[in-house]
Design a protein around this motif. Structure first.
Motif, PDB file in Angstrom:
ATOM      1  N   GLY A   6      27.874  44.363  49.428  1.00 53.72           N
ATOM      2  CA  GLY A   6      28.889  44.834  48.494  1.00 53.72           C
ATOM      3  C   GLY A   6      30.236  45.031  49.156  1.00 53.72           C
ATOM      4  O   GLY A   6      31.289  44.716  48.570  1.00 53.72           O
ATOM      5  N   VAL A   7      30.247  45.522  50.385  1.00 54.09           N
ATOM      6  CA  VAL A   7      31.514  45.732  51.100  1.00 54.09           C
ATOM      7  C   VAL A   7      32.201  44.400  51.361  1.00 54.09           C
ATOM      8  O   VAL A   7      33.421  44.259  51.144  1.00 54.09           O
ATOM      9  CB  VAL A   7      31.251  46.479  52.419  1.00 54.09           C
ATOM     10  N   MET A   8      31.450  43.407  51.805  1.00 60.25           N
ATOM     11  CA  MET A   8      32.055  42.100  52.096  1.00 60.25           C
ATOM     12  C   MET A   8      32.560  41.429  50.826  1.00 60.25           C
ATOM     13  O   MET A   8      33.632  40.797  50.820  1.00 60.25           O
ATOM     14  CB  MET A   8      31.043  41.202  52.804  1.00 60.25           C
ATOM     15  N   LEU A   9      31.825  41.538  49.728  1.00 62.54           N
ATOM     16  CA  LEU A   9      32.284  40.956  48.468  1.00 62.54           C
ATOM     17  C   LEU A   9      33.534  41.669  47.964  1.00 62.54           C
ATOM     18  O   LEU A   9      34.452  41.041  47.413  1.00 62.54           O
ATOM     19  CB  LEU A   9      31.176  41.035  47.427  1.00 62.54           C
ATOM     20  N   ALA A  10      33.594  42.988  48.154  1.00 57.46           N
ATOM     21  CA  ALA A  10      34.785  43.736  47.753  1.00 57.46           C
ATOM     22  C   ALA A  10      35.978  43.348  48.607  1.00 57.46           C
ATOM     23  O   ALA A  10      37.113  43.206  48.104  1.00 57.46           O
ATOM     24  CB  ALA A  10      34.506  45.234  47.866  1.00 57.46           C
ATOM     25  N   ILE A  11      35.769  43.149  49.901  1.00 52.56           N
ATOM     26  CA  ILE A  11      36.850  42.712  50.785  1.00 52.56           C
ATOM     27  C   ILE A  11      37.344  41.331  50.377  1.00 52.56           C
ATOM     28  O   ILE A  11      38.554  41.063  50.378  1.00 52.56           O
ATOM     29  CB  ILE A  11      36.367  42.730  52.244  1.00 52.56           C
ATOM     30  N   ALA A  12      36.409  40.458  50.018  1.00 50.19           N
ATOM     31  CA  ALA A  12      36.806  39.113  49.585  1.00 50.19           C
ATOM     32  C   ALA A  12      37.672  39.175  48.327  1.00 50.19           C
ATOM     33  O   ALA A  12      38.636  38.416  48.189  1.00 50.19           O
ATOM     34  CB  ALA A  12      35.565  38.262  49.330  1.00 50.19           C
ATOM     35  N   ARG A  13      37.330  40.079  47.414  1.00 51.81           N
ATOM     36  CA  ARG A  13      38.143  40.193  46.204  1.00 51.81           C
ATOM     37  C   ARG A  13      39.510  40.788  46.521  1.00 51.81           C
ATOM     38  O   ARG A  13      40.538  40.315  46.041  1.00 51.81           O
ATOM     39  CB  ARG A  13      37.441  41.070  45.171  1.00 51.81           C
TER      40      ARG A  13
END
Length: 323
Positions: free
Chosen positions: A230-237
């Motif tokens: 979830g953290v990596m997907l949030a960073i990508a967004r």
């Protein structure tokens, strides 16, 4: 010797109930063969072909964008472009090193804001009962924020941070991006914690562990891959957002770090805003730098997504082994 002859000449009679015990009795194997003349086989092949074709069509935009970026942006990409400052109009060469640094700083600050809040909220949601109204309200708010327009996050941060501090800054940009990153971290972390097998939790409680010890020593270590997803997907967004940064951090042609001092309360460059500014300029050098910056930004976002997907597979695999 005589016994061997008798054994060789012995006739083995079939069991009287062998035919009734045969599980394949009455089955016509010729009807099980695949043939295009059969409607079910033809329909199955037709639908499989349609699904495969639609999947390939869905992948065309992704590979088209990547191909175009590699072709247009790869020609300008160099060490100088990654380390130098943006050029002035009609100036040749230059780069977007300050925008890369600004993007990393803004997204990093946004993660520092959103990760603790999202993780603690996820623990609360995962541990609360189904009839808890506060937990239901928090979960509903998180789902609503997933579709929150990014420009409204920028307007909110402008009204709260920019007007209060009197200027554009990296802090204001981080606040805006944290609003967009928070729901992804919250909902993904909650699902990751809920995926932890209940047997592990019951075993810890049976050994005399308190609720706090169960959370910090059992649930969170087991759910780390899902939480990091979830953290990596949030960073990508957050790294790919432009509208919030136009209202908060704006842009700068200078380095964020100067003589060892980090200027977080000043306008800060970012890749997304640089692409927005340079893509509309009538100068070929700036347009080429915009393509190169877009390639770097896509590679950063793609890397974050791939890391998130890898961690997600680890979470599923560890959960299955625990069960």
């Amino acid at each position: 010797m005589m016994q061997e002859v008798v054994k060789s000449n012995a006739v083995i009679l079939p069991h009287p109930d062998a035919e009734e015990l045969n599980p394949f009795r009455g089955v016509d194997f010729s009807k099980l063969e695949r043939s295009l003349l059969r409607p079910r086989t033809f329909l199955s092949l037709l639908l499989s072909g349609i699904i495969t074709t639609m999947t390939l069509f869905a992948m065309i935009p992704l590979f088209s964008v990547l191909g175009l970026l590699l072709w247009r942006g790869g020609r300008k990409l160099s060490i100088a472009a990654l380390t130098q400052l943006p050029p002035a109009p009609l100036e040749q060469d230059g780069g977007f090193g300050n925008a890369i640094l600004g993007t990393l700083v803004i997204v990093g600050l946004a993660a520092l804001i959103s990760v603790p809040i999202g993780l603690l909220s996820a623990i609360f949601l995962a541990q609360s009962k189904s009839d808890n109204r506060l937990a239901s309200s928090v979960r509903f708010a998180g789902k609503m924020l997933t579709g929150f327009p990014s420009i409204l996050a920028g307007v909110f941060a402008y009204g709260v941070v920019v007007t209060a501090t009197g200027g554009y800054s990296a802090i204001a940009g981080a606040v805006a991006l944290s609003i967009l990153m928070l729901p992804t971290i919250l909902l993904t972390a909650e699902d990751a914690i809920r995926m932890v097998p209940s047997g592990m939790k019951k075993a810890a409680i049976g050994m005399g562990a308190t609720d706090t010890q169960v959370v910090w020593m059992v649930l969170l270590p087991t759910a780390v891959p899902g939480i990091l997803t979830g953290v990596m997907l949030a960073i990508a967004r957050g790294a790919g957002e432009t509208a919030p940064l136009l209202f908060t951090s704006l842009f700068s042609n200078y380095w964020l770090i100067w003589h060892g001092h980090v200027k977080l309360m000043q306008p800060t460059a970012s890749l997304a805003v640089l692409i927005y500014n340079f893509a509309g300029m009538p100068f070929a050098n700036q347009v080429e730098l915009a393509w190169a910056a877009a390639l770097v930004l896509v590679l950063m976002v793609l890397t974050a997504n791939l890391i998130g997907q890898s961690l997600s597979r680890k979470q599923v695999g560890s959960g299955q082994r625990a069960v």
